[in-house]
Write an enzyme that holds these catalytic residues in place. Structure first.
Site, PDB file in Angstrom:
ATOM      1  N   ASN A  99       0.879  -1.171   0.000  1.00 54.30           N
ATOM      2  CA  ASN A  99       0.000   0.000   0.000  1.00 54.30           C
ATOM      3  C   ASN A  99       0.913   1.217   0.000  1.00 54.30           C
ATOM      4  O   ASN A  99       1.492   1.562   1.025  1.00 54.30           O
ATOM      5  CB  ASN A  99      -0.892  -0.012   1.255  1.00 54.30           C
ATOM      6  CG  ASN A  99      -1.710   1.259   1.376  1.00 54.30           C
ATOM      7  OD1 ASN A  99      -1.875   1.992   0.398  1.00 54.30           O
ATOM      8  ND2 ASN A  99      -2.229   1.523   2.569  1.00 54.30           N
TER       9      ASN A  99
ATOM     10  N   LYS B  14       0.191   4.269  -0.358  1.00 49.95           N
ATOM     11  CA  LYS B  14      -0.438   5.492   0.156  1.00 49.95           C
ATOM     12  C   LYS B  14      -0.155   6.651  -0.806  1.00 49.95           C
ATOM     13  O   LYS B  14      -0.133   6.431  -2.019  1.00 49.95           O
ATOM     14  CB  LYS B  14       0.054   5.792   1.579  1.00 49.95           C
ATOM     15  CG  LYS B  14       0.029   4.556   2.468  1.00 49.95           C
ATOM     16  CD  LYS B  14       0.201   4.853   3.913  1.00 49.95           C
ATOM     17  CE  LYS B  14       0.304   3.557   4.677  1.00 49.95           C
ATOM     18  NZ  LYS B  14       0.167   3.711   6.117  1.00 49.95           N
TER      19      LYS B  14
ATOM     20  N   GLU C  22      -6.721   4.996   7.654  1.00 52.11           N
ATOM     21  CA  GLU C  22      -6.467   6.403   7.300  1.00 52.11           C
ATOM     22  C   GLU C  22      -7.670   6.997   6.577  1.00 52.11           C
ATOM     23  O   GLU C  22      -7.995   8.170   6.762  1.00 52.11           O
ATOM     24  CB  GLU C  22      -5.184   6.505   6.456  1.00 52.11           C
ATOM     25  CG  GLU C  22      -3.944   6.248   7.302  1.00 52.11           C
ATOM     26  CD  GLU C  22      -2.761   5.675   6.537  1.00 52.11           C
ATOM     27  OE1 GLU C  22      -2.753   5.705   5.300  1.00 52.11           O
ATOM     28  OE2 GLU C  22      -1.829   5.183   7.207  1.00 52.11           O
TER      29      GLU C  22
ATOM     30  N   HIS D  98      -9.396   1.404   4.756  1.00 52.84           N
ATOM     31  CA  HIS D  98      -8.129   1.602   5.459  1.00 52.84           C
ATOM     32  C   HIS D  98      -8.359   2.586   6.608  1.00 52.84           C
ATOM     33  O   HIS D  98      -9.143   3.535   6.479  1.00 52.84           O
ATOM     34  CB  HIS D  98      -7.066   2.143   4.490  1.00 52.84           C
ATOM     35  CG  HIS D  98      -5.684   2.090   5.056  1.00 52.84           C
ATOM     36  ND1 HIS D  98      -5.239   3.023   5.976  1.00 52.84           N
ATOM     37  CD2 HIS D  98      -4.665   1.221   4.871  1.00 52.84           C
ATOM     38  CE1 HIS D  98      -3.995   2.728   6.316  1.00 52.84           C
ATOM     39  NE2 HIS D  98      -3.624   1.637   5.670  1.00 52.84           N
TER      40      HIS D  98
ATOM     41  N   GLY E 218       2.352   2.164  10.574  1.00 52.41           N
ATOM     42  CA  GLY E 218       3.303   3.259  10.402  1.00 52.41           C
ATOM     43  C   GLY E 218       4.030   3.648  11.679  1.00 52.41           C
ATOM     44  O   GLY E 218       4.661   4.694  11.745  1.00 52.41           O
TER      45      GLY E 218
ATOM     46  N   GLU F  52      -5.638  -4.839  10.446  1.00 54.93           N
ATOM     47  CA  GLU F  52      -4.581  -3.859  10.666  1.00 54.93           C
ATOM     48  C   GLU F  52      -4.837  -3.103  11.970  1.00 54.93           C
ATOM     49  O   GLU F  52      -5.590  -2.110  11.982  1.00 54.93           O
ATOM     50  CB  GLU F  52      -4.559  -2.849   9.526  1.00 54.93           C
ATOM     51  CG  GLU F  52      -4.298  -3.471   8.170  1.00 54.93           C
ATOM     52  CD  GLU F  52      -3.675  -2.458   7.230  1.00 54.93           C
ATOM     53  OE1 GLU F  52      -2.571  -2.739   6.755  1.00 54.93           O
ATOM     54  OE2 GLU F  52      -4.251  -1.395   7.006  1.00 54.93           O
TER      55      GLU F  52
ATOM     56  N   SER G 125       3.246  -2.330  10.201  1.00 56.34           N
ATOM     57  CA  SER G 125       4.698  -2.407  10.334  1.00 56.34           C
ATOM     58  C   SER G 125       5.276  -3.782   9.977  1.00 56.34           C
ATOM     59  O   SER G 125       6.234  -4.238  10.599  1.00 56.34           O
ATOM     60  CB  SER G 125       5.127  -1.977  11.747  1.00 56.34           C
ATOM     61  OG  SER G 125       4.708  -0.649  11.997  1.00 56.34           O
TER      62      SER G 125
END
Ligand code: PEP
Length: 252
Positions: free
Chosen positions: A11, A13, A98, A96, A174, A168, A214
């Site tokens: 991904n 991003k 985010e 996701h 991250g 996730e 991660s």
């Protein structure tokens, strides 16, 4: 039954321009050639045409990172499933954390997106996961079960067997703070059990469930070896050729 085919999905991003994306893919093609995992890269919308061209003849598949559920209309700034499908996209990442946090994506929207993606002949990668507070309060299972239950509403057994779920934990995305194999396995097993409750074990044994948060060259092997983890959704490490190569070959 043998374990499902491992998927290593990057991904990216909001990283890489179209030119940078093609340079990266041209290197990755050779490295991915011998991989026993299914290799997917989730690239920004503007990179899709060039990347689709660049992956031709390789075993790399392309994912989009979002989509709108309507076929067309007055939705400024949005992209439809038809546009992605015609461009050659195979997978679409939805839900996701985010997108949930910064763009207000809800479970109901994710459900509509999943329906539209499948109807267009693509495969959704549906993300779910808890915050650190939710984990500390002991509501991880409840939260993730709810997210997935709503995301799958109205989908058939056949459709669910073919899609991909990515667990996730938000506290691991991250942050460099990976869930242990045991923590990741525990929640992936909870998700598989939920699918078995809703659709039966024939379906739950087919649905791929990835771990994300991660994942790196050093931890992929142990994570992907867990019985209910079928690969990874990889952010930061998918931007680096050497790390992503190790992940897709998961030999580190
Ligand atoms: C992600 O973006 O889905 C992700 C897991 O990111 P990272 O691997 O960088 O934690």
């Amino acid at each position: 039954m043998s374990k499902r085919v491992i998927m290593a999905a990057g991904n990216w991003k909001m990283n890489k321009t179209p030119k940078e994306a093609v340079e990266f893919v041209n290197e990755l093609k050779g490295l991915a050639a011998g991989a026993d995992s299914e290799v997917v890269i989730g690239v920004p919308f503007v990179c899709i045409p060039n990347v689709i061209e660049a992956v031709k003849g390789s075993n790399i598949k392309v994912a989009a990172q979002n989509v709108h559920w309507e076929a067309s209309g007055a939705y400024t700034g949005e992209v439809s499933c038809g546009m992605l499908k015609e461009s050659g996209v195979d997978y679409v990442i939805i839900g996701h954390s985010e997108r949930r946090e910064y763009f207000g994506e809800t479970n109901e929207m994710i459900n509509k997106k999943a329906r539209a993606i499948i109807d267009s002949g693509m495969i959704p990668i549906i993300c779910c996961g808890e915050t650190l507070t939710q984990r500390e309060q002991g509501v991880t299972a409840e939260h993730v079960r709810y997210q997935i239950k709503v995301a799958l509403l109205g989908l058939s057994a056949q459709e669910v067997s073919n899609l991909v779920i990515a667990y996730e934990p938000i506290w691991a995305i991250g942050t460099g703070k990976t869930a242990t194999e045991e923590q990741a396995e525990e929640v992936c097993a909870i998700i598989r059990k939920l699918i078995a409750e809703l659709y039966g074990t024939d379906v739950s044994e087919k649905t791929r469930i990835l771990y994300g948060g991660s994942v790196n060259a050093g931890n992929a092997k142990a994570l992907f070896a867990m019985p209910n983890i079928d690969g990874g959704l990889v952010g930061g490490a998918s931007l680096k050729l050497d790390a992503f190569e190790k992940i897709i070959k998961h030999y580190a």
